[in-house]
Design a protein around this motif. Structure first.
Motif, PDB file in Angstrom:
ATOM      1  N   THR A 181       0.995  -1.236   0.025  1.00 49.72           N
ATOM      2  CA  THR A 181      -0.181   0.054  -0.066  1.00 49.72           C
ATOM      3  C   THR A 181       0.981   1.272   0.151  1.00 49.72           C
ATOM      4  O   THR A 181       1.865   1.218   0.567  1.00 49.72           O
ATOM      5  N   THR A 184       0.301   5.217   2.744  1.00 48.34           N
ATOM      6  CA  THR A 184       0.867   5.907   4.283  1.00 48.34           C
ATOM      7  C   THR A 184       1.152   7.234   4.458  1.00 48.34           C
ATOM      8  O   THR A 184       2.004   7.944   3.614  1.00 48.34           O
ATOM      9  N   ARG A 185       0.621   7.859   5.161  1.00 45.97           N
ATOM     10  CA  ARG A 185       0.796   9.298   5.484  1.00 45.97           C
ATOM     11  C   ARG A 185       1.155   9.421   7.099  1.00 45.97           C
ATOM     12  O   ARG A 185       0.988   8.636   8.057  1.00 45.97           O
ATOM     13  N   ASP A 188      -0.983   8.395  10.391  1.00 49.02           N
ATOM     14  CA  ASP A 188      -1.849   6.960   9.939  1.00 49.02           C
ATOM     15  C   ASP A 188      -1.615   6.048  11.224  1.00 49.02           C
ATOM     16  O   ASP A 188      -0.442   6.142  11.951  1.00 49.02           O
ATOM     17  N   LEU A 190      -0.310   2.354  11.907  1.00 52.18           N
ATOM     18  CA  LEU A 190      -0.202   0.941  11.103  1.00 52.18           C
ATOM     19  C   LEU A 190      -0.140   0.008  12.216  1.00 52.18           C
ATOM     20  O   LEU A 190       0.068   0.081  13.333  1.00 52.18           O
ATOM     21  N   VAL A 208       2.312   6.653  12.660  1.00 53.42           N
ATOM     22  CA  VAL A 208       3.619   7.166  12.018  1.00 53.42           C
ATOM     23  C   VAL A 208       3.830   8.502  12.503  1.00 53.42           C
ATOM     24  O   VAL A 208       2.864   9.406  12.250  1.00 53.42           O
ATOM     25  N   TYR A 225       9.590   5.585   7.653  1.00 54.94           N
ATOM     26  CA  TYR A 225       8.727   5.884   8.410  1.00 54.94           C
ATOM     27  C   TYR A 225       8.972   5.636   9.952  1.00 54.94           C
ATOM     28  O   TYR A 225       9.721   4.667  10.096  1.00 54.94           O
ATOM     29  N   LYS A 244      -0.759  -1.926   6.819  1.00 51.92           N
ATOM     30  CA  LYS A 244      -2.049  -1.288   6.845  1.00 51.92           C
ATOM     31  C   LYS A 244      -3.176  -1.773   6.103  1.00 51.92           C
ATOM     32  O   LYS A 244      -3.280  -2.180   4.834  1.00 51.92           O
ATOM     33  N   ALA A 249       2.832  -2.075   4.203  1.00 54.01           N
ATOM     34  CA  ALA A 249       3.333  -0.829   4.316  1.00 54.01           C
ATOM     35  C   ALA A 249       4.914  -0.522   4.293  1.00 54.01           C
ATOM     36  O   ALA A 249       5.288   0.589   3.892  1.00 54.01           O
ATOM     37  N   PRO A 266      10.016   1.946   4.205  1.00 47.80           N
ATOM     38  CA  PRO A 266       8.594   2.122   3.591  1.00 47.80           C
ATOM     39  C   PRO A 266       8.460   1.688   2.072  1.00 47.80           C
ATOM     40  O   PRO A 266       9.312   1.325   1.561  1.00 47.80           O
ATOM     41  N   GLU A 267       7.323   1.558   1.809  1.00 43.91           N
ATOM     42  CA  GLU A 267       6.675   1.228   0.542  1.00 43.91           C
ATOM     43  C   GLU A 267       7.547   1.869  -0.615  1.00 43.91           C
ATOM     44  O   GLU A 267       7.791   1.174  -1.455  1.00 43.91           O
TER      45      GLU A 267
END
Lengths: 550, 513
Positions: A181, A184-185, A188, A190, A208, A225, A244, A249, A266-267
């Motif tokens: 995904t 992710t911000r 968020d 997780l 996060v 992250y 997520k 994520a 991270p992704e």
């Protein structure tokens, strides 16, 4: 389920909604910025959002990695959430590295376990460092405990990611690939999937706290992250998936129990890694090859006569032979734009999701090796457009290789003298505070290698120790001396050593160092006896030459 | 430790981090007054010394420094002079002397001080203090296992203390006062504690040493050290001309010739004579005379053994001991073997100045230049210890200053030691501890160059640093505008101090600066 298996992992399309769209078609790569509904391809074409999606769907077939034919098929959907145990797998690694201070000696074998994520019928994603110097890798299904040997397909120690492939045919056929995904911000929630010994998944929730560039274990800077949460009892696995809504994520990189923060790969980094690996030839993350400093000092700006409306970064160093060097960038240039984005005076740009992050992220994750990166410099009062072809800098391209993993250290033993090529891995064996404990002249080489004259030598060859024999009495304590010459021949790399030893001077081998005692002599006629004695007394090959080639 | 024990000076890896180990040997100052036992005449001439000293802070170089008071011991040696340790009297602003059974305190001042062997001579402002006292007489090197008594005013009481012990070892050791000088020391197992410093160690009513340092209790017990008579005599001899010149040395490192192949390659027969010259210090006495690979066969006629020892007065001592007993202007005769030829050379001895970067220096003030809110200071042991920097470039320049001839290019390594917060320095804090290469196109070799460069009439001063850094730009107008407010805000009275350099003026002239 077999349909699910064929599903296109989200990894490949993760950039669909991202700021940068990478479209790979044979060897050409376009990089674009997304603004509103339009994509501006840097080469000048403008296409609509609808079109770009279509192009994505058609082009984003990354052939070797995913045998997927119908992208319009079912997503690993929310409708039927698979049992999570079937998307993850235990990875047991037996590792055995070398002592770089005694390069002939292997460490005791040690074991490590990690939790990998099934990405497709053939691919399991794990972090790379637990695999360092692996000798044997075994996969174990969490539910059935079924096992298979595995091999490493692609590994990147800098980005700390690896892809494994099971040796047993069809081993993953009853598994459920997990999609990635990309949404992710910061802020968020997780889930970190802690796995109990029983195999039960114990999701630990965390928020996060930040998405920014951070130093990875080998000191390379990548997006990460940071998750604020507490892990009970630490963790027994080297890595765990971070999830997520049942999509991947990121992967856990490290947990700091003191600050209770978790670093996550991270992704975007994972997706870049997968995209690079997809063509079967892995190149690594690209670099631009220059160092910069901030440009916010008003005194510097006035001196350089930089108008107030120009933002950017001050180029303070250029790696010789690197992409920036090839593009004609020079020290003192002001870089105002890179890859179509404006730079702040601190080298940041506006990322639509992550806010102001370092331009390094764009260079590293927005492009692949071989891509052309356009940039604008302000030089002598004028703006100028330049472009560079991005490249990766492998460890052997350094005067002091930053890491030596999976290969034995390179060394040469003759007459009891152990000569080695300096690497950061050697220095790291001095302990966690190695930069204070290791010999300062060697640390200095390591730190300043980009500024030292590369014409003098390609590698630092040094005497790491002397294996004591009857013939070398008085030399036992010689250590960490940089070799400048042997038999009046310059030593620029380890390969020069055996050649130099073929030409004794006045009946002796003369080995010269950069410091006290400056010179020691060996008797060429005694070498066979010394080698025999070393082999007999220490069980070490007394006349060892590391194979040439890199 | 082959490579280290063979150095002329103490070239123990003087890396800053190793200094803490040296500090384990603490100077034995501190403690209180007291009185007698049965050494009657002698104890009358042993004094309690009280000193107030002022210690500069290298992080705030313009500050006069904090004051400290401490006590030590001293004794009447001759001609109204009191012998004590240099560390008792260094940086002193006030010294008073008291004797047993006398309530008065007399003021004294330093007549001669030798930081390289931790000895000082004090004189009384009012010499009536000494009326009726007998100067102590110097003896010789005591036998191993013989008994000695240490007199002094250590912690644990007010009156004179006498402790007894035996001579445990005669050896070379680093004198922690300077931190770089190694001389003969005698180890005794008598209790020597803070406050004993400068006190006499007596055998057969003669002084056989001056108590000066010991190990702290954690690493060893009953290990006290005294400065033996040869070192005391050398000091007393050196000051006879009214000035202390300091020790001299050869400025070389050498390598033992134990290995038979090494001996053959250098053209030497089998045996136990000779050492190989390895590094010849460019600022040292042997520069231009000795070469790497020369074999040192004898020194002043004494054969050199292959482990670097000579036989002197019936003792086997390091060959440096021959040089240790000499003075400025003396020469030493060496017999060497170079390739195929035996040669005799004479070397006029000197004191190589570059070692001073690694020395604890006393009775000097920190050198600095403050310009535009940036403080420039030369690299020194005191600065490193105060700053605790782990900057690799800085540590490298410090540790390899002599061995890698860094002093040829940079007689002083100038650092940005501090950036004082102010609007004009807002973006400069990342440059702290960087090494300065150039200011306004002047190559910076000494702090004087820094001061001179900023006096050039330019609109922008450009400072270039070593390593991966952008240049620093200081606008002349902005600097002038901010100058007063920076001085006021941080209470700075003076913007530079250019005295007390370790670099001799004639060295700079000779090298064409």
């Amino acid at each position: 389920m077999s349909e699910m298996r064929k599903e296109f992992p989200a990894a490949c399309i993760s950039h669909k909604h991202d700021f940068y769209v990478i479209i790979r078609r044979s060897d050409r790569t376009f990089t674009g910025t997304l603004s509103g509904g339009n994509i501006t391809i840097l080469r000048g074409n403008t296409i609509t959002m609808k079109n770009i999606l279509r192009i994505c769907l058609v082009l984003m077939i990354i052939p070797t990695l995913i045998q997927c034919s119908h992208l319009g098929g079912r997503q690993p959907s929310d409708a039927a959430v698979p049992p999570v145990e079937r998307s993850i797998i235990r990875v047991h690694i037996t590792r055995q590295g070398y002592f770089h201070h005694r390069p002939w000696q292997l460490h005791r074998p040690s074991n490590r376990s990690a939790i990998g994520v099934v990405l497709s019928a053939e691919h399991i994603l794990v972090t790379a460092l637990p695999l360092a110097n692996h000798r044997y890798i075994e996969l174990e299904k969490i539910d059935s405990r079924e096992k298979s040997r595995a091999e490493v397909m692609v590994i990147d120690y800098e980005a700390n990611l690896a892809l494994l492939k099971p040796e047993t045919e069809g081993f993953l056929s009853d598994r459920v690939p997990m999609a990635l995904t990309n949404d992710t911000r910061e802020g968020d929630s997780l889930e970190l999937w802690q796995i109990k010994r029983s195999g039960e998944v114990l999701p630990i929730k965390g928020t996060v706290a930040s998405i920014e560039l951070s130093a990875y274990p080998l000191d390379h800077s990548f997006l990460a992250y940071k998750l604020n949460t507490r892990m009970q009892g630490g963790f027994i696995y080297a890595t765990l998936p971070v999830v997520k809504k049942n999509k991947l994520a990121g992967m856990l990189q490290r947990y700091d129990s003191q600050s209770q923060t978790i670093d996550i790969i991270p992704e975007p980094v994972i997706s870049h890694f997968l995209a690079d690996a997809a063509d079967g030839h892995y190149s690594g993350f690209p670099i631009a090859g220059f160092g910069f400093s901030a440009l916010n000092d008003p005194q510097l700006r006035r001196y350089e006569a930089i108008p107030d409306n120009i933002g950017g970064i001050y180029v303070q160093s250029i790696i010789k032979g690197g992409p920036a060097d090839g593009a004609g960038l020079s020290e003192g240039d002001i870089v105002t734009r890179i890859g179509g984005v404006d730079l702040s005076n601190y080298g940041r740009y506006d990322h639509p999701f992550y806010g102001r992050i370092s331009i390094q992220h764009l260079i590293r994750c927005g492009y692949q090796v071989g891509d052309t990166l356009d940039f604008t410099v302000f030089r002598n009062g004028e703006q100028k457009n330049l472009s560079m072809v991005l490249d990766h800098r492998g460890p052997q391209e350094y005067l002091v290789p930053p890491y030596i993993i999976d290969t034995p250290p390179r060394y040469y033993i003759s007459g009891g003298l152990v000569l080695q090529e300096l690497s950061t891995t050697f220095l790291r064996e001095y302990g966690s505070d190695w930069s204070a404990k290791a010999p300062i002249n060697l640390v200095f080489f390591n730190q300043n290698q980009d500024y030292l004259d590369p014409s003098v030598r390609e590698k630092i060859v040094f005497l790491s120790s002397v294996i004591p024999t009857s013939y070398t009495i008085g030399f036992e304590d010689l250590t960490n001396l940089v070799v400048t010459g042997i038999n009046n021949r310059k030593i620029r790399r380890l390969e020069d050593v055996p050649e130099a030893f073929r030409h004794p001077v006045d009946g002796f081998h003369k080995v010269e160092f950069d410091q006290h005692p400056r010179v020691v002599y060996l008797d060429p006629d005694q070498l066979p006896d010394i080698h025999r004695q070393i082999t007999q007394r220490y069980g070490i090959d007394g006349n060892f030459v590391s194979p040439t080639g890199k | 430790m082959v490579s280290r024990s063979s150095n002329v000076r103490c070239l123990f890896s003087c890396r800053y981090l190793v200094l803490s180990a040296v500090c384990a040997i603490f100077a034995v100052t501190g403690g209180f007054a007291g009185a007698s036992e049965n050494v009657s005449d002698i104890r009358q001439s042993v004094f309690r010394i009280y000193a107030v000293s002022q210690i500069a802070d290298y992080l705030v170089p313009w500050d006069p420094g904090r004051t400290e008071s401490s006590t030590g011991t001293g004794f009447l040696i001759a001609d109204g002079l009191i012998l004590t340790n240099a560390h008792v009297a260094s940086n002193a602003r006030l010294i008073t002397v008291e004797k047993e059974g006398d309530a008065r305190r007399f003021e004294a001042r330093v007549k001669y001080i030798a930081h390289d062997c931790d000895l000082a001579l004090l004189e009384l402002l009012d010499s009536s203090f000494l009326n009726g006292l007998t100067p102590l007489k110097l003896g010789s090197i005591p036998e191993l296992d013989s008994t000695v008594s240490a007199l002094g005013y250590p912690i644990g009481g007010d009156r004179l203390s006498i402790t007894r012990g035996v001579v445990s070892r005669i050896d070379y050791q680093t004198y922690s006062h300077s931190g770089i000088d190694s001389h003969l020391v005698i180890q005794v197992d008598a209790a020597i504690n803070p406050g004993n410093s400068g006190g006499p160690v007596i055998q057969d009513n003669r002084v056989v040493g001056v108590a000066f340092q010991s190990y702290s209790g954690i690493v060893a017990q009953n290990v006290g050290y005294m400065i033996p008579v040869p070192v005391i005599n050398r000091f007393l001899h050196d000051v006879r001309d009214g000035h202390y010149d300091s020790y001299v040395d050869l400025g070389i490192q050498h390598f033992p010739l134990i290995n038979s192949v090494q001996r053959r390659a250098l053209g030497l027969a089998q045996g136990d004579n000779g050492v190989m010259v390895t590094v010849v210090n460019t600022a040292g006495a042997a520069a231009g005379i000795l070469e790497t690979g020369d074999v040192l066969l004898s020194i002043d006629g004494l054969p050199v053994f292959s482990d670097g020892h000579v036989e002197l007065d019936g003792d086997r001592v390091l060959l440096h001991e021959v040089v240790e007993r000499k003075f400025k202007g003396d020469t030493v005769s060496l017999s060497i073997f170079r390739r195929t030829r035996k040669m005799d050379v004479k070397i006029p001895l000197n004191s190589p100045w570059p070692y001073q970067i690694q020395a604890n220096r006393h009775d000097v003030r920190p050198r600095f230049v403050l310009y535009g809110g940036i403080v420039f200071q030369p690299l020194s042991r005191a600065f490193l210890a105060a700053s605790k920097t782990n900057n690799v470039d800085t540590l490298y320049h410090y540790e390899k200053f002599i061995d890698n001839d860094i002093f040829l290019e940079k007689p002083e390594v100038i650092l940005i030691s501090k950036v004082l917060p102010d609007p004009i320095t807002a973006e400069l804090h990342g440059f702290v501890h960087s090494i300065v290469e150039q200011i306004n196109d002047i190559r910076i070799k000494t702090l004087e160059d820094v001061a001179a460069a900023f006096k050039l009439p330019v609109d922008y001063h450009i400072i270039r640093l070593m390593g991966n850094h952008r240049p620093i730009v200081l606008e002349q107008d902005a600097v002038e505008f901010a100058r007063k407010r920076i001085l006021q805000r941080y209470g700075i009275g003076t913007e530079e101090y250019l005295e007390d350099s370790i670099v001799p003026a004639d060295w700079l002239e000779k090298r064409g600066n």
